[in-house]
Design a protein around this motif. Structure first.
Motif, short mmCIF file in Angstrom:
data_model
loop_
_atom_site.label_atom_id
_atom_site.label_comp_id
_atom_site.label_asym_id
_atom_site.label_seq_id
_atom_site.Cartn_x
_atom_site.Cartn_y
_atom_site.Cartn_z
N LEU A 215 0.80 -1.23 0.00
CA LEU A 215 0.00 0.00 0.00
C LEU A 215 0.83 1.28 0.00
CD1 LEU A 215 -2.84 -1.15 2.44
CD2 LEU A 215 -2.95 -0.94 -0.04
N ILE A 216 2.16 1.15 -0.10
CA ILE A 216 2.97 2.37 -0.06
C ILE A 216 2.57 3.36 -1.16
CG2 ILE A 216 5.31 3.28 -0.47
CD1 ILE A 216 6.36 1.36 1.53
N PRO A 217 2.34 2.91 -2.42
CA PRO A 217 1.95 3.91 -3.42
C PRO A 217 0.67 4.66 -3.06
CG PRO A 217 2.66 1.89 -4.49
CD PRO A 217 2.58 1.59 -3.02
N SER A 218 -0.29 3.97 -2.44
CA SER A 218 -1.51 4.70 -2.11
C SER A 218 -1.27 5.64 -0.93
CB SER A 218 -2.70 3.76 -1.89
OG SER A 218 -2.50 2.97 -0.77
N LEU A 219 -0.39 5.26 -0.02
CA LEU A 219 -0.03 6.19 1.06
C LEU A 219 0.67 7.43 0.49
CD1 LEU A 219 0.42 7.05 4.02
CD2 LEU A 219 2.46 5.61 4.06
N MET A 220 1.62 7.21 -0.40
CA MET A 220 2.36 8.34 -0.96
C MET A 220 1.43 9.26 -1.77
SD MET A 220 5.40 8.07 0.26
CE MET A 220 6.53 9.08 -0.71
N ARG A 221 0.47 8.65 -2.45
CA ARG A 221 -0.48 9.47 -3.21
C ARG A 221 -1.30 10.35 -2.25
NH1 ARG A 221 -5.66 9.82 -5.37
NH2 ARG A 221 -5.58 10.87 -7.40
N ILE B 171 -0.32 11.37 0.66
CA ILE B 171 0.60 12.39 1.18
C ILE B 171 0.67 13.56 0.20
CG2 ILE B 171 3.04 12.86 1.65
CD1 ILE B 171 3.23 10.02 2.85
N LEU B 172 0.73 13.22 -1.09
CA LEU B 172 0.83 14.26 -2.11
C LEU B 172 -0.49 15.03 -2.27
CD1 LEU B 172 2.14 15.73 -4.46
CD2 LEU B 172 1.59 13.79 -5.92
N VAL B 173 -1.55 14.28 -2.52
CA VAL B 173 -2.83 14.92 -2.85
C VAL B 173 -3.35 15.75 -1.67
CG1 VAL B 173 -5.24 14.44 -3.41
CG2 VAL B 173 -3.42 13.24 -4.62
#
Lengths: 339, 339
Positions: B262-268, B270-272
């Motif tokens: 799930l790291i990509p969804s966490l990073m998204r 964080i960004l959004v």
């Protein structure tokens, strides 16, 4: 002489995964007419930037998506054709979000005047525009590089990354770039002056990054995500800062990567190393835009900041160029010369 | 009268997963003798805190692990028995990292004097000690709650969480706690004065948390990780702040959770949402310790800050109490009364 027409590129369908040429449609429409306070411009340059992939998707983000059959969002450098706004007149060069089209009308107060004496006007889409200000504000507010620290920059030959690394150097830090080809890496070290650049396509990427950062990493400017982020994570020093401004490697993904779920190990790193991870977009630092542009201009004039543009001719070629951008095919700031 | 002996609890073996009683060993040793500048103390209270699980493991962290057969690390409130340090004398009450044992010798300058007039001396392990200062510095430096914002606190009835939520309220924010039983939730709202508390063992936990936070979450004070973090993630507002000071739900984990990653969804996110996630430990704000303790003391005296201790008798019971702590069996700050 035939009536001028307005060529527009609209979103034909929402891309699933990698955008296809069929997701875009070139159409012709009439030239819009400016009302009081508005300005009609003809596009000279159209900026292509990774964030646009988000606007093509319907998922919730910080900005509304482009509608189906809507003209695609994009920053544009335009020449004023007709002005009903007191502070601008025909012939002026301005930057605004005109979109993927030949002609556009916007409120005059939403436009920034571009001075053609300072630098080529196309730079208003790059080093002297949104990407430059993104690099400046994100690095200095969140990254806060200190003398002697190591700053790692993903997509180092791109519009944002190239500026991040050069500012890091100006601030006395070591700049280590990551780029997608031997040629790009050479450019990053020889032309941009980074201390080192690692090719993320190399099979020994993680090892090479480690060698390039013998003292670990203090700042990682994140705009790609994926395996680059994972390699960096193991090398972060205590109190490292990670400004997050994008994750281009994920934009075309249709599903999450396979497990295990690495969030617990990321959170453990955040705790044990006392990391700061902070997302931002350039608007968050809108009050610093003027200062940033002044400083970036000064550095360019002093020869401390160099830039590279990847110019594509013809608005009809914008979709293909954009598809390539998401795969790292561009080399430097990608701009479409429209007229 | 028999010679006094020093009972010590040492690490018999490194726990794999949940610690077992056999990972601990009670042994007897002689009373140590203080050298010049040192002080001999007898333990009155031993603090049990989740971070100790990390010291039992050999993996790299911000502090060195306890050696096998080494006395376990722990904060202790002790009575000075013999002092070779000018500023302390027999009978004084001090706090220091004496470890899991009856008697210990430390340099006098590493000890903090505890004033028995201000509050029960056991509070030097809790609200007026490391947990209180952790809550104060983490919430105010990183969380930065503003009037009217919603602050969510995991492990809300625990030593740190209970203080975090009460400070959030003092600062004019809404405090929503998360705890592991109906009884704890009642305590959190009725005694600690949080606006709301959600039982994370409820099958409708995520739904109930959503109902408790109609305006989303502005600050999430993270000390548990796992499913609580995941539920919170979907409710974070733009510019939310996440101080990370622990993740107790993961401390006994022997493997990462199943995928997807799930790291990509966490990073998204964080960004959004432009989140700030920042890890810290109390030492990072050492310069604010004095101010924090003064303020916490004042709030206690004004009745604005209440606390609950879970007192276990006898050093021989420390291992079992500690094992329970990692499972949320304690109710309030866990302390062992040693003498």
């Amino acid at each position: 002489m035939s009536e001028p027409i307005n060529r527009q590129i609209v979103l034909a369908s929402r891309p699933v995964g990698k955008p296809q040429p069929s997701d875009f449609k070139l159409q012709e429409s009439s030239i819009p007419t400016p009302q009081e306070g508005e300005v009609l411009c003809r596009t000279r340059y159209l900026s292509l930037d990774p964030y646009m992939r988000g606007r093509m998707s319907s998922s919730k983000s910080y900005a509304a998506p482009v509608e189906i059959n809507g003209v695609l969002t994009g920053g544009t450098v335009g020449e004023v054709i007709e002005s009903k706004f007191a502070e601008l007149q025909a012939g002026d060069i301005v930057f605004g979000y005109g979109g993927w089209q030949d002609y556009w009308v916007l409120k005059g107060k939403s436009l920034n005047k571009v001075d053609p004496e300072v630098a080529p006007i196309s730079t208003a889409t790059g080093v002297l525009g949104m990407p430059g200000v993104t690099a400046y504000t994100g690095l200095l507010n969140i990254g806060q590089p200190k003398k002697g620290e190591t700053v790692v920059v993903a997509a180092a030959s791109g519009a944002v990354g190239s500026v991040v690394g050069q500012i890091a150097r100006i601030k006395g830090a070591r700049a280590v770039g990551i780029a997608g080809s031997v040629e790009k890496c050479e450019f990053v070290t020889k032309e941009l002056g980074f201390d080192y650049c690692v090719n993320h396509k190399s099979p020994e990427f993680a090892e090479e990054l480690k060698n390039a950062c013998p003292d670990g990493i203090d700042v990682y400017f994140e705009n790609v995500g994926g395996k680059v982020f994972e390699a960096v994570l193991h090398m972060l020093n205590e109190f490292a800062r990670i400004p997050v401004c994008g994750m281009i490697s994920m934009y075309n993904a249709t599903e999450l990567p396979a497990g295990p779920n690495l969030i617990p190990s990321l959170m453990r790193k955040i705790l044990v190393k006392r990391l700061t991870i902070r997302g931002f977009i350039v608007w968050d630092f809108a009050s610093q835009e003027k200062e940033a542009l002044q400083q970036l201009t000064e550095w360019i004039q002093q020869g401390k900041l160099v830039y590279k543009e990847d110019i594509v001719d013809g608005i009809e070629n914008a979709p293909e160029a954009f598809i390539g951008l998401l795969e790292g095919k561009n080399f430097g700031k990608l701009v479409v010369r429209v007229s």
